[in-house]
Design a protein around this motif. Structure first.
Motif, PDB file in Angstrom:
ATOM      1  N   ASP A   1      38.915  26.204  91.060  1.00  0.00           N
ATOM      2  CA  ASP A   1      40.137  25.424  91.194  1.00  0.00           C
ATOM      3  C   ASP A   1      40.026  24.197  90.285  1.00  0.00           C
ATOM      4  O   ASP A   1      38.922  23.688  90.051  1.00  0.00           O
ATOM      5  CB  ASP A   1      40.287  24.985  92.652  1.00  0.00           C
ATOM      6  N   VAL A   2      41.172  23.744  89.798  1.00  0.00           N
ATOM      7  CA  VAL A   2      41.202  22.599  88.885  1.00  0.00           C
ATOM      8  C   VAL A   2      40.447  21.402  89.454  1.00  0.00           C
ATOM      9  O   VAL A   2      39.743  20.691  88.736  1.00  0.00           O
ATOM     10  CB  VAL A   2      42.665  22.202  88.596  1.00  0.00           C
TER      11      VAL A   2
ATOM     12  N   GLU B   1      40.928  38.215  93.398  1.00  0.00           N
ATOM     13  CA  GLU B   1      42.065  37.393  92.974  1.00  0.00           C
ATOM     14  C   GLU B   1      41.693  36.521  91.784  1.00  0.00           C
ATOM     15  O   GLU B   1      40.716  35.785  91.828  1.00  0.00           O
ATOM     16  CB  GLU B   1      42.516  36.490  94.134  1.00  0.00           C
ATOM     17  N   MET B   2      42.516  36.574  90.748  1.00  0.00           N
ATOM     18  CA  MET B   2      42.274  35.746  89.580  1.00  0.00           C
ATOM     19  C   MET B   2      42.476  34.276  89.921  1.00  0.00           C
ATOM     20  O   MET B   2      43.286  33.932  90.773  1.00  0.00           O
ATOM     21  CB  MET B   2      43.285  36.088  88.483  1.00  0.00           C
ATOM     22  N   THR B   3      41.750  33.431  89.210  1.00  0.00           N
ATOM     23  CA  THR B   3      41.945  31.986  89.365  1.00  0.00           C
ATOM     24  C   THR B   3      42.890  31.492  88.269  1.00  0.00           C
ATOM     25  O   THR B   3      43.317  32.265  87.413  1.00  0.00           O
ATOM     26  CB  THR B   3      40.598  31.267  89.272  1.00  0.00           C
ATOM     27  N   GLU B   4      43.175  30.194  88.285  1.00  0.00           N
ATOM     28  CA  GLU B   4      44.167  29.631  87.350  1.00  0.00           C
ATOM     29  C   GLU B   4      43.513  29.284  86.015  1.00  0.00           C
ATOM     30  O   GLU B   4      43.139  28.144  85.763  1.00  0.00           O
ATOM     31  CB  GLU B   4      44.809  28.396  87.992  1.00  0.00           C
ATOM     32  N   TYR B   5      43.381  30.291  85.154  1.00  0.00           N
ATOM     33  CA  TYR B   5      42.657  30.089  83.894  1.00  0.00           C
ATOM     34  C   TYR B   5      43.312  29.010  83.029  1.00  0.00           C
ATOM     35  O   TYR B   5      42.640  28.192  82.428  1.00  0.00           O
ATOM     36  CB  TYR B   5      42.573  31.389  83.084  1.00  0.00           C
ATOM     37  N   GLY B   6      44.630  29.061  82.960  1.00  0.00           N
ATOM     38  CA  GLY B   6      45.339  28.115  82.087  1.00  0.00           C
ATOM     39  C   GLY B   6      45.140  26.683  82.537  1.00  0.00           C
ATOM     40  O   GLY B   6      44.833  25.795  81.737  1.00  0.00           O
ATOM     41  N   LEU B   7      45.290  26.457  83.820  1.00  0.00           N
ATOM     42  CA  LEU B   7      45.171  25.097  84.335  1.00  0.00           C
ATOM     43  C   LEU B   7      43.721  24.611  84.250  1.00  0.00           C
ATOM     44  O   LEU B   7      43.467  23.453  83.923  1.00  0.00           O
ATOM     45  CB  LEU B   7      45.664  25.031  85.791  1.00  0.00           C
TER      46      LEU B   7
ATOM     47  N   ASP C   1      45.137  35.923  76.900  1.00  0.00           N
ATOM     48  CA  ASP C   1      46.310  35.090  76.598  1.00  0.00           C
ATOM     49  C   ASP C   1      45.901  33.647  76.301  1.00  0.00           C
ATOM     50  O   ASP C   1      46.590  32.946  75.565  1.00  0.00           O
ATOM     51  CB  ASP C   1      47.284  35.079  77.778  1.00  0.00           C
ATOM     52  N   PHE C   2      44.815  33.198  76.942  1.00  0.00           N
ATOM     53  CA  PHE C   2      44.373  31.812  76.762  1.00  0.00           C
ATOM     54  C   PHE C   2      43.197  31.727  75.786  1.00  0.00           C
ATOM     55  O   PHE C   2      42.612  30.668  75.616  1.00  0.00           O
ATOM     56  CB  PHE C   2      43.981  31.206  78.114  1.00  0.00           C
TER      57      PHE C   2
ATOM     58  N   ALA D   1      42.877  23.775  80.683  1.00  0.00           N
ATOM     59  CA  ALA D   1      43.466  22.483  80.322  1.00  0.00           C
ATOM     60  C   ALA D   1      42.649  21.341  80.919  1.00  0.00           C
ATOM     61  O   ALA D   1      42.563  20.255  80.339  1.00  0.00           O
ATOM     62  CB  ALA D   1      44.916  22.423  80.793  1.00  0.00           C
TER      63      ALA D   1
ATOM     64  N   ARG E   1      38.639  34.130  92.661  1.00  0.00           N
ATOM     65  CA  ARG E   1      38.529  33.150  93.737  1.00  0.00           C
ATOM     66  C   ARG E   1      37.294  33.389  94.583  1.00  0.00           C
ATOM     67  O   ARG E   1      37.090  34.499  95.082  1.00  0.00           O
ATOM     68  CB  ARG E   1      39.775  33.190  94.627  1.00  0.00           C
TER      69      ARG E   1
ATOM     70  N   THR F   1      42.760  40.736  80.487  1.00  0.00           N
ATOM     71  CA  THR F   1      44.041  40.667  79.789  1.00  0.00           C
ATOM     72  C   THR F   1      44.637  39.271  79.912  1.00  0.00           C
ATOM     73  O   THR F   1      45.148  38.704  78.940  1.00  0.00           O
ATOM     74  CB  THR F   1      45.003  41.705  80.395  1.00  0.00           C
ATOM     75  N   TYR F   2      44.513  38.714  81.115  1.00  0.00           N
ATOM     76  CA  TYR F   2      45.064  37.368  81.339  1.00  0.00           C
ATOM     77  C   TYR F   2      44.243  36.329  80.567  1.00  0.00           C
ATOM     78  O   TYR F   2      44.797  35.416  79.963  1.00  0.00           O
ATOM     79  CB  TYR F   2      45.065  37.071  82.841  1.00  0.00           C
TER      80      TYR F   2
END
Lengths: 330, 450
Positions: free
Chosen positions: B121-122, B154-160, B191-192, B163, B148, B187-188
């Motif tokens: 988590d961020v 469950e995927m975590t928030e890669y983009g956040l 993207d980042f 960042a 997670r 795949t996700y």
């Protein structure tokens, strides 16, 4: 006899201008002139819907059955109103809560209904190909109101009509279809229709929600919203289903909204006069902000209005084709 | 003179200009292989490097230090380090790990996400970075959990998290078994453009194995795990990496079979990289001897044939990275019967010295070490460190390659003492470590430090 007939193309417009399909199972299988014809006739139907006294009843005495294996208030209501405005007798079958639960198959249900001699069956089903299967088993016209993640042709037609009314054309426009393309029948029908009509189609979304080999459909694919929206004339948002949100395809609503939500910030990348569209129902704050959904560039409500007109045109066209065919020797 | 460590200053780079001259410089990424010269630093970054930096052409404003011919290399980047803060501060803290790193010439440490709570988590990424600003003397680069709580679902928030400062994805010590989840998360991640780190271990195939499956495991009466338990998930991952076009990093491979699989993927042109721990280049299952639990590692130590294949893969570049796999564990988890003991060994402070042992025995060159411990990690993680190039961060280490020293566990900086190299005599030691132009460690006291 009706206003709709006045909208019919003249014979001098060429022989292509007759609609020959007794079913509407998808956009695939329609030619560009077929699509143009349906849009033209729908434009006339828009006017008919606006008249206070809608006496025209080209489908008077005909029976329309809405066979919905998936709950859909909006689409079902739209088809029902369209049928009633044309004078048809409309029957809604909420199959989700009836005999299917008792184990009856799609074909059994169809055969039962067919025995009652309806003129038109409107079907919504969770499985791709269900409308085509039904059309092989019944004697009447079948209109696909959405089959799995396959097609939703009347949605694509109403989107095209909405675009045409604002932009005057479809060919040459840049249309960005954004969000959950993978599970969307709306996206598939729109991709086929828009590319057929000469628009440049872009798919924008996380790669987890873009189908494999999408490029081979003649579209451009973007996983960066800013690039995907850059200069777009039309921004078409798709609904993100709740069950896709929880980490299977995207990790969270907040991350999705940050990267793929349409808000004032991301709208700046699109053309300044870009249209904002959404097939509904919207998830405000998930794929689209309220500011944009209710803003001056949004034509989302107009899409709903066009839906009735398109369905009127489609049902009349397939019935005419069916009548012509049954009048011919087989 | 006593050993000097800088006090944490939020990693604020040095200001003004300073130079270290009369060094023997090694950085194959810059074509420097034993070049006699110096390094000129300006405001924490490298201004000039090489033979042109010498005492005669430096202005009077430059603070100059003469290294007397010592070796100067880019600061090492360790791509795999477990630091149990938060959640296990008795085993290691960010502060203690960074001191151990500095003493080992490591200037950037990739922190594994297996803290408690997990870095999924961020907020945890923010916490790790804030704690390192307050307590660390080297750069601490947090990685983000791929799923997670490492649940593999469950995927975590890669983009956040990217960042917020996460440099790569990792499942720490676990392997995602659901291939659908691996595919979607890859795949996700693509993207980042996030580096997708993964270890490969099939727990079902490994069964209850606690060491390499071999005649030795049979003799010791310990359940063994076959090499295929590492190979199968790796081959699956490589195929899915091709499908998803992600940048995939096999974080620690241990067998010749795995190395061949990576080589084939690279031949295909995939964006695939691999790492190996220094332990697997130096040690084999024979070192386990009489059930010595400090040699119980994950993946397990293998045969000498595997070790030799791994070494040649490092030389050829099939294996990109050598890491420490620093994994601090207390005696409560290590002084147990072999089967019950926890995997892992510490390794920050001995990473370079152990590598130099391979150089002295002609198994690797110093250039090989610098490539695998600095140049390539920097490239994979897209860092402005790891190379001695003008404009890059002034992160480097000064090494006396012939200084003999004995590993005395009581003097190690890590809070945990589970080293594979207790009482081992090494030849070659870090004498100074510089991060952002500022000396953070000096073996010979504070005399030369600003």
């Amino acid at each position: 006899m009706t206003d709709l007939e006045n909208a019919h193309p003249r014979a001098s417009d060429g022989p292509d201008k007759r609609f020959l399909h007794q079913h509407l199972l998808g956009i695939e299988g329609l030619s560009a002139p077929d699509i143009e014809l349906l849009i033209e006739r729908a434009e006339a139907a828009v006017e008919l819907s606006k008249t206070r006294d809608r006496k025209a009843a080209p489908l008077h005495g005909r029976t329309q059955i809405n066979l919905f294996f998936e709950a859909s208030t909006r689409t079902q209501a739209s088809f029902e109103i369209a049928g009633k405005r044309l004078g048809a007798d409309v029957l809604n079958m909420a199959v989700a809560s009836s005999s299917v639960k008792k184990g009856e198959t799609l074909i059994d249900t169809a055969m039962t209904l067919n025995a009652m001699h309806p003129d038109i069956l409107v079907i919504r089903h969770p499985s791709a190909g269900a409308a085509a299967l039904l059309s092989q088993k019944v004697g009447c016209s079948v209109v696909n109101a959405g089959d799995g993640a396959h097609e939703h042709p009347t949605q694509a037609l109403l989107d095209a009509l909405t675009i045409k009314r604002h932009k005057g054309k479809i060919g040459g426009l840049v249309v960005a279809i954004c969000g959950d393309v993978l599970h969307s029948r709306v996206a598939r029908s729109n991709i086929i229709l828009l590319t057929k009509m000469g628009a440049k189609v872009r798919l924008v979304g996380p790669s987890t929600l873009i189908p494999e080999s999408a490029q081979e459909l003649g579209v451009e694919v973007f996983s960066d919203m800013r690039l995907g929206l850059s200069g777009a004339d039309v921004v078409m948002m798709l609904r993100l289903q709740r069950e896709r949100m929880n980490a299977a395809f995207v990790p969270s609503v907040r991350e999705y909204y940050r990267h793929f939500g349409l808000d004032d910030r991301s709208m700046r990348y699109a053309a300044s006069d870009a249209l904002v569209m959404h097939p509904g129902p919207m998830n405000r704050g998930v794929e689209i902000s309220s500011d944009v959904a209710d803003g001056p560039q949004s034509v989302i409500e107009e899409q709903v209005e066009m839906g009735v007109a398109v369905r009127m045109a489609v049902m009349q066209a397939v019935l005419e084709a069916s009548d012509t065919r049954s009048g011919e020797p087989r | 003179m006593s050993i000097f460590f800088a006090t944490p200053n939020g990693l604020v780079p040095s200001s003004g200009r300073s130079a270290w001259i009369n060094a023997s410089i090694y950085d194959p990424s810059q074509g420097l292989s034993g070049v006699r010269g110096g390094i000129l630093i300006s405001d924490g970054r490298i201004e000039a490097i090489g033979a042109e930096v010498h005492s005669e052409n430096l202005g009077s404003d430059v603070e100059v230090r003469d290294l007397g011919g010592a070796v100067l290399i880019p600061g090492l980047i360790d791509m795999r380090c477990h630091i149990s803060e938060p959640g296990g501060e008795s085993r290691e803290t960010i502060a203690s790990a960074s001191r151990a790193a500095a003493a080992g010439g490591i200037t950037s440490v990739v922190m594994m996400p297996d803290t408690d709570p997990a870095m999924d988590d961020v907020a945890l990424i923010d916490l790790a970075l804030r704690t390192s600003r307050e307590t660390a003397i080297t750069r601490i680069l947090p990685s983000a959990a791929t799923t997670r709580n490492f649940g593999g679902r469950e995927m975590t928030e890669y983009g956040l998290m990217q960042a917020a400062g996460a440099v790569m994805l990792s499942q720490a010590g676990t392997t995602i078994m659901d291939a659908g989840v691996v595919r979607r998360s890859m795949t996700y991640a693509a993207d980042f453009d996030m580096l997708y780190g993964h270890v490969s271990h099939d727990p079902h195939l490994a069964g209850g194995g606690v060491m390499n499956e071999s005649v030795l495991s049979t003799r010791l009466g310990l359940p063994g795990m076959p090499r295929e338990a590492e190979l199968l998930p790796l081959e699956r991952d490589l195929r899915l990496a091709r499908l998803s076009k992600v940048r995939y990093h096999a974080e620690k491979i241990s067998t010749e079979m795995s190395e061949s699989a990576v080589a084939r993927a690279k031949d295909e042109g995939l964006a695939v990289s691999a790492g190996v721990t220094i332990n697997h280049l130096l040690l084999t299952e024979d070192d386990i001897g009489e059930y010595r639990t400090f040699f119980k590692l994950a993946p397990p130590l293998r045969s000498d044939e595997d070790r030799i294949a791994l070494l040649s893969a490092v030389k050829s570049g099939t294996i990109d990275v050598i890491c420490s796999a620093h994994n601090p564990q207390g005696v409560d988890r290590k002084r147990l019967p072999f089967e019950e003991a926890t995997d892992g060994a510490i390794g920050l402070e001995t990473l370079l010295a152990a590598g130099l042992e391979l150089v002295h025995s002609d198994q690797l060159s110093l250039d090989d070490l610098v490539r695998a411990m600095a140049n390539r990690p920097a490239k994979l993680l897209k860092l402005e460190s790891g190379r001695l190039a003008p404009g890059a961060n002034a992160d480097f280490a000064v090494v006396d390659p012939d200084l003999k020293w004995t590993v005395n566990v009581g003097q190690l900086q890590s809070k945990s003492k589970n080293t594979c190299f207790e009482d081992r005599e090494f030849r070659g030691r870090v004498i100074e470590t510089v991060v952002g132009g500022r000396t953070v460690f000096s073996l010979h006291g504070n005399a030369s430090a600003a």
